[in-house]
Write a protein that holds these residues in place. Structure first.
Motif, PDB file in Angstrom:
ATOM      1  N   LEU A 296      -9.288  -8.682  10.259  1.00  0.00           N
ATOM      2  CA  LEU A 296      -8.180  -9.613   9.986  1.00  0.00           C
ATOM      3  C   LEU A 296      -7.333  -9.150   8.808  1.00  0.00           C
ATOM      4  CD1 LEU A 296     -10.123 -12.978  10.434  1.00  0.00           C
ATOM      5  CD2 LEU A 296      -8.413 -12.015  11.984  1.00  0.00           C
ATOM      6  N   GLY A 297      -7.635  -7.971   8.266  1.00  0.00           N
ATOM      7  CA  GLY A 297      -6.857  -7.435   7.151  1.00  0.00           C
ATOM      8  C   GLY A 297      -7.230  -8.000   5.797  1.00  0.00           C
ATOM      9  N   LYS A 298      -8.340  -8.725   5.713  1.00  0.00           N
ATOM     10  CA  LYS A 298      -8.790  -9.296   4.438  1.00  0.00           C
ATOM     11  C   LYS A 298      -9.756  -8.307   3.780  1.00  0.00           C
ATOM     12  CE  LYS A 298      -8.249 -13.998   6.206  1.00  0.00           C
ATOM     13  NZ  LYS A 298      -8.897 -15.303   6.462  1.00  0.00           N
ATOM     14  N   ASN A 299      -9.167  -7.228   3.259  1.00  0.00           N
ATOM     15  CA  ASN A 299      -9.975  -6.105   2.801  1.00  0.00           C
ATOM     16  C   ASN A 299     -10.855  -6.443   1.600  1.00  0.00           C
ATOM     17  OD1 ASN A 299      -8.663  -4.696   4.812  1.00  0.00           O
ATOM     18  ND2 ASN A 299      -7.163  -3.779   3.436  1.00  0.00           N
ATOM     19  N   GLU A 300     -10.302  -7.146   0.624  1.00  0.00           N
ATOM     20  CA  GLU A 300     -11.068  -7.470  -0.580  1.00  0.00           C
ATOM     21  C   GLU A 300     -12.270  -8.348  -0.239  1.00  0.00           C
ATOM     22  OE1 GLU A 300     -10.869  -6.366  -3.519  1.00  0.00           O
ATOM     23  OE2 GLU A 300      -8.931  -5.338  -3.564  1.00  0.00           O
ATOM     24  N   GLU A 301     -12.047  -9.354   0.605  1.00  0.00           N
ATOM     25  CA  GLU A 301     -13.156 -10.230   1.002  1.00  0.00           C
ATOM     26  C   GLU A 301     -14.191  -9.451   1.807  1.00  0.00           C
ATOM     27  OE1 GLU A 301     -11.999 -14.142   2.563  1.00  0.00           O
ATOM     28  OE2 GLU A 301      -9.939 -13.602   2.022  1.00  0.00           O
ATOM     29  N   SER A 302     -13.711  -8.511   2.618  1.00  0.00           N
ATOM     30  CA  SER A 302     -14.628  -7.682   3.396  1.00  0.00           C
ATOM     31  C   SER A 302     -15.515  -6.851   2.474  1.00  0.00           C
ATOM     32  CB  SER A 302     -13.836  -6.767   4.330  1.00  0.00           C
ATOM     33  OG  SER A 302     -14.701  -5.892   5.017  1.00  0.00           O
ATOM     34  N   ILE A 303     -14.932  -6.295   1.426  1.00  0.00           N
ATOM     35  CA  ILE A 303     -15.704  -5.501   0.468  1.00  0.00           C
ATOM     36  C   ILE A 303     -16.795  -6.354  -0.170  1.00  0.00           C
ATOM     37  CG2 ILE A 303     -15.577  -4.353  -1.789  1.00  0.00           C
ATOM     38  CD1 ILE A 303     -12.819  -3.287  -0.919  1.00  0.00           C
ATOM     39  N   THR A 304     -16.444  -7.590  -0.542  1.00  0.00           N
ATOM     40  CA  THR A 304     -17.428  -8.498  -1.149  1.00  0.00           C
ATOM     41  C   THR A 304     -18.596  -8.750  -0.200  1.00  0.00           C
ATOM     42  OG1 THR A 304     -15.699  -9.577  -2.454  1.00  0.00           O
ATOM     43  CG2 THR A 304     -17.761 -10.792  -2.132  1.00  0.00           C
ATOM     44  N   ARG A 305     -18.294  -8.982   1.067  1.00  0.00           N
ATOM     45  CA  ARG A 305     -19.345  -9.258   2.053  1.00  0.00           C
ATOM     46  C   ARG A 305     -20.240  -8.041   2.277  1.00  0.00           C
ATOM     47  NH1 ARG A 305     -21.459 -14.024   2.737  1.00  0.00           N
ATOM     48  NH2 ARG A 305     -19.836 -15.470   2.133  1.00  0.00           N
ATOM     49  N   HIS A 306     -19.637  -6.864   2.331  1.00  0.00           N
ATOM     50  CA  HIS A 306     -20.445  -5.667   2.563  1.00  0.00           C
ATOM     51  C   HIS A 306     -21.297  -5.325   1.343  1.00  0.00           C
ATOM     52  CE1 HIS A 306     -19.074  -4.962   6.533  1.00  0.00           C
ATOM     53  NE2 HIS A 306     -17.822  -4.730   6.201  1.00  0.00           N
ATOM     54  N   LYS A 307     -20.855  -5.710   0.151  1.00  0.00           N
ATOM     55  CA  LYS A 307     -21.714  -5.550  -1.024  1.00  0.00           C
ATOM     56  C   LYS A 307     -22.946  -6.453  -0.898  1.00  0.00           C
ATOM     57  CE  LYS A 307     -18.263  -4.147  -4.458  1.00  0.00           C
ATOM     58  NZ  LYS A 307     -17.536  -4.536  -5.679  1.00  0.00           N
ATOM     59  N   LYS A 308     -22.737  -7.680  -0.404  1.00  0.00           N
ATOM     60  CA  LYS A 308     -23.874  -8.575  -0.175  1.00  0.00           C
ATOM     61  C   LYS A 308     -24.785  -8.015   0.909  1.00  0.00           C
ATOM     62  CE  LYS A 308     -21.688 -12.911  -1.616  1.00  0.00           C
ATOM     63  NZ  LYS A 308     -21.353 -14.296  -1.224  1.00  0.00           N
ATOM     64  N   GLU A 309     -24.168  -7.421   1.921  1.00  0.00           N
ATOM     65  CA  GLU A 309     -24.968  -6.792   2.977  1.00  0.00           C
ATOM     66  C   GLU A 309     -25.849  -5.697   2.397  1.00  0.00           C
ATOM     67  OE1 GLU A 309     -24.422  -3.984   6.947  1.00  0.00           O
ATOM     68  OE2 GLU A 309     -22.664  -4.604   5.793  1.00  0.00           O
ATOM     69  N   LEU A 310     -25.282  -4.889   1.524  1.00  0.00           N
ATOM     70  CA  LEU A 310     -26.049  -3.789   0.918  1.00  0.00           C
ATOM     71  C   LEU A 310     -27.191  -4.324   0.060  1.00  0.00           C
ATOM     72  CD1 LEU A 310     -26.470  -0.811   0.351  1.00  0.00           C
ATOM     73  CD2 LEU A 310     -24.779  -0.975  -1.477  1.00  0.00           C
ATOM     74  N   ALA A 311     -26.909  -5.367  -0.735  1.00  0.00           N
ATOM     75  CA  ALA A 311     -27.954  -5.945  -1.589  1.00  0.00           C
ATOM     76  C   ALA A 311     -29.101  -6.490  -0.743  1.00  0.00           C
ATOM     77  CB  ALA A 311     -27.355  -7.046  -2.463  1.00  0.00           C
ATOM     78  N   ALA A 312     -28.779  -7.200   0.343  1.00  0.00           N
ATOM     79  CA  ALA A 312     -29.821  -7.747   1.219  1.00  0.00           C
ATOM     80  C   ALA A 312     -30.585  -6.631   1.919  1.00  0.00           C
ATOM     81  CB  ALA A 312     -29.196  -8.688   2.250  1.00  0.00           C
ATOM     82  N   ALA A 313     -29.872  -5.583   2.322  1.00  0.00           N
ATOM     83  CA  ALA A 313     -30.525  -4.458   3.004  1.00  0.00           C
ATOM     84  C   ALA A 313     -31.529  -3.764   2.083  1.00  0.00           C
ATOM     85  CB  ALA A 313     -29.477  -3.469   3.492  1.00  0.00           C
ATOM     86  N   LYS A 314     -31.159  -3.621   0.809  1.00  0.00           N
ATOM     87  CA  LYS A 314     -32.081  -3.001  -0.145  1.00  0.00           C
ATOM     88  C   LYS A 314     -33.330  -3.857  -0.317  1.00  0.00           C
ATOM     89  CE  LYS A 314     -28.714  -0.393  -2.903  1.00  0.00           C
ATOM     90  NZ  LYS A 314     -28.043  -0.276  -4.219  1.00  0.00           N
ATOM     91  N   LYS A 315     -33.161  -5.181  -0.389  1.00  0.00           N
ATOM     92  CA  LYS A 315     -34.317  -6.068  -0.546  1.00  0.00           C
ATOM     93  C   LYS A 315     -35.219  -6.047   0.686  1.00  0.00           C
ATOM     94  CE  LYS A 315     -32.186  -9.394  -3.744  1.00  0.00           C
ATOM     95  NZ  LYS A 315     -31.765 -10.804  -3.910  1.00  0.00           N
TER      96      LYS A 315
END
Length: 518
Positions: A296-315
């Motif tokens: 949807l072109g919401k790049n900044e929000e997408s970056i925030t979500r993928h950071k959360k994805e990475l944190a959860a993936a590490k855990k």
């Protein structure tokens, strides 16, 4: 006198007979008759410990813990080490709500008989009941408003009684109606009257409700009711799969709505963040969430979500989830033109690549970011590494993609002759791959270079970099007229290549702090 007229013989009953009869009545839940038989047995053999234990248990089942406590005391009066008497007293005290006192006797019994499971379980349930009644630091509210609310809740005894009695609350309401019937209650004429029986029933139910309140306060019951509902993992996975299908169909708005609902259900569940399974679910959810936002072109929000994805993936401890999250985050950085952060991720991913083909992909993405940043010399170096790695892996798709980056880097450096040779090599690979779309884009680029040569014959010198600055700039401008078409074609072919050679198509994820936090 005839035989049938003779009175029946009354055989004397022994202690064992009465005791067995009492046990039989207990098994049929006729506790009053059982008590009568136990009383007869104790009359025949006073202070028998086994019979006292049996009668005490019957008193408990009959709802009379006070009498059961008397039998328990009789058992251990002369023998403080009689473990069955200690167990009966501990159980009785527990049922009376004397959890601390009961705990003491459970401990005494365990010291005498450490192999007896009943004492260990008794200690455990007493400790839990004490903790539930007193509460820990997390339930202590020091502010005045919280105290007022707590006091208000304690005053709502009717609500607590309803919760504790459950189905029996309707029975209590019925007894209350009888108690409010003045005509009925006036018939009070002894302990067996209807009025007295009604009052006994109400008192018994109230005593039970008070005990259950001490054993498990309302806040504990509410917590347990919630925790008893396991998170529907399979249903959530099915919903996530449906959201992924919406992404594949480019229905980004619908995918976003679906994943928001899923995310809300998971984040509000008490099991959230408690284990690898939940972390894996959160990683899956944030992966779809971020991709929908990116679509949807919401790049900044997408970056925030993928950071959360990475944190959860590490855990979660699952490497594949971490790799996917890194790739997703890098892609979001590229779309947001944060090429430096994306490059950090690609470099990190090179360290844990599992194949030459995967390395070629990461080298290519890194080189493309360098090209976008205008670091042309470094872009050429990394693109050549990508091409060589793809050749080792015999991956013609990524060899072609890397060769195009080489040609673009040379062209932007106005090294026209070398750029033309690089495009000719790319054309040969495209023909070998039967990639008509890419062949068309490369051919357009070669035509543009030839058109420039025709307009500027002097540019046939081996090194275009020796041209005057103005001519060199014109060379780039004219030659790049078809470059955008080629890049579009490349972007269309690269995802297909990623799907063929890698399970994860999204850009790599950062493992370094710099690439994951900014």
């Amino acid at each position: 006198m005839a035989y049938h007229d003779e009175p029946p013989l009354e055989l004397p009953c022994t202690f064992s007979t009465y005791l067995a009869a009492g046990d039989k009545y207990v098994s049929t839940k006729d506790f009053q008759k059982a008590l009568d038989e136990y009383n007869k047995a104790l009359h025949a053999k006073p202070n028998d410990k086994n019979c006292l234990i049996a009668r005490g248990k019957c008193h408990i089942l009959n709802g009379d813990p006070t009498s059961a406590l008397d039998d328990a005391d009789s058992c251990i009066r002369d023998d403080k080490t009689f473990h069955r008497g200690l167990l009966l007293k501990a159980e009785t005290l527990y049922l009376m709500g004397e959890f601390e006192h009961a705990l003491m006797f459970y401990h005494r019994g365990q010291r005498l008989r450490p192999e007896t499971e009943d004492f260990r379980l008794g200690i455990q349930k007493c400790q839990e009941a004490i903790a539930n009644s007193v509460g820990g630091p997390e339930v202590i509210q020091l502010d005045v408003e919280s105290r007022k609310k707590s006091a208000s809740k304690q005053r709502s005894k009717k609500k607590a009684t309803r919760s504790n009695l459950g189905e029996m609350y309707e029975d209590r309401q019925f007894l209350e109606k009888l108690a409010n019937d003045s005509a009925l209650m006036k018939t009070f004429d002894g302990k067996n009257s209807v009025g007295e029986l009604v009052n006994q029933g109400i008192r018994y139910l109230d005593d039970r409700a008070d005990f259950w309140t001490q054993q498990k306060p309302e806040y504990t019951r509410s917590r347990e009711r919630t925790m008893l509902k396991p998170i529907p993992v399979e249903a959530i996975k099915t919903d996530i799969s449906a959201a992924v299908k919406l992404l594949d169909d480019k229905e980004y708005e619908e995918a976003l709505k679906a994943i928001i609902d899923i995310n809300t259900n998971v984040e509000t569940h008490p099991d959230v963040n408690k284990g690898p399974m939940m972390c894996a679910l959160q990683a899956d959810i944030n992966s779809v969430y971020g991709q929908a936002l990116l679509g949807l072109g919401k790049n900044e929000e997408s970056i925030t979500r993928h950071k959360k994805e990475l944190a959860a993936a590490k855990k979660s401890g699952i490497t594949d989830l971490k790799v996917r999250a890194m790739d997703n985050l890098a892609e979001a950085y590229v779309k947001n033109q944060n090429y430096k952060h994306a490059m950090n991720i690609y470099q990190d991913r090179l360290g844990n690549s599992t194949s030459e083909g995967e390395k070629a992909w990461h080298y290519h993405n890194w080189a493309r970011c360098l090209l976008e940043e205008g670091l042309l010399v470094k872009a050429l170096e990394i693109a050549e590494l990508a091409r060589e790695t793809a050749q080792k892996a015999e991956d013609k798709v990524w060899e072609l993609n890397s060769q195009i980056i080489v040609a673009q880097s040379l062209l932007k450096q106005t090294r026209i002759d070398e750029a033309e040779d690089a495009y000719v090599t790319a054309m040969a690979i495209a023909e070998e791959n039967n990639d008509e779309q890419c062949k068309t884009a490369i051919n357009d680029q070669l035509v543009a270079i030839k058109a420039y040569r025709k307009a500027h014959p002097s540019s046939r010198a081996p090194h275009v970099s020796g041209l005057p600055a103005e001519d060199a700039e014109n060379a780039v401008q004219e030659a790049e007229s078809a470059l955008s078409q080629e890049e579009e074609a490349t972007e269309k072919t690269e995802p297909e290549a990623a799907e063929t050679n890698h399970e994860s198509q999204t850009a790599p994820l950062p493992t370094s702090e710099e690439s994951t936090t900014d």
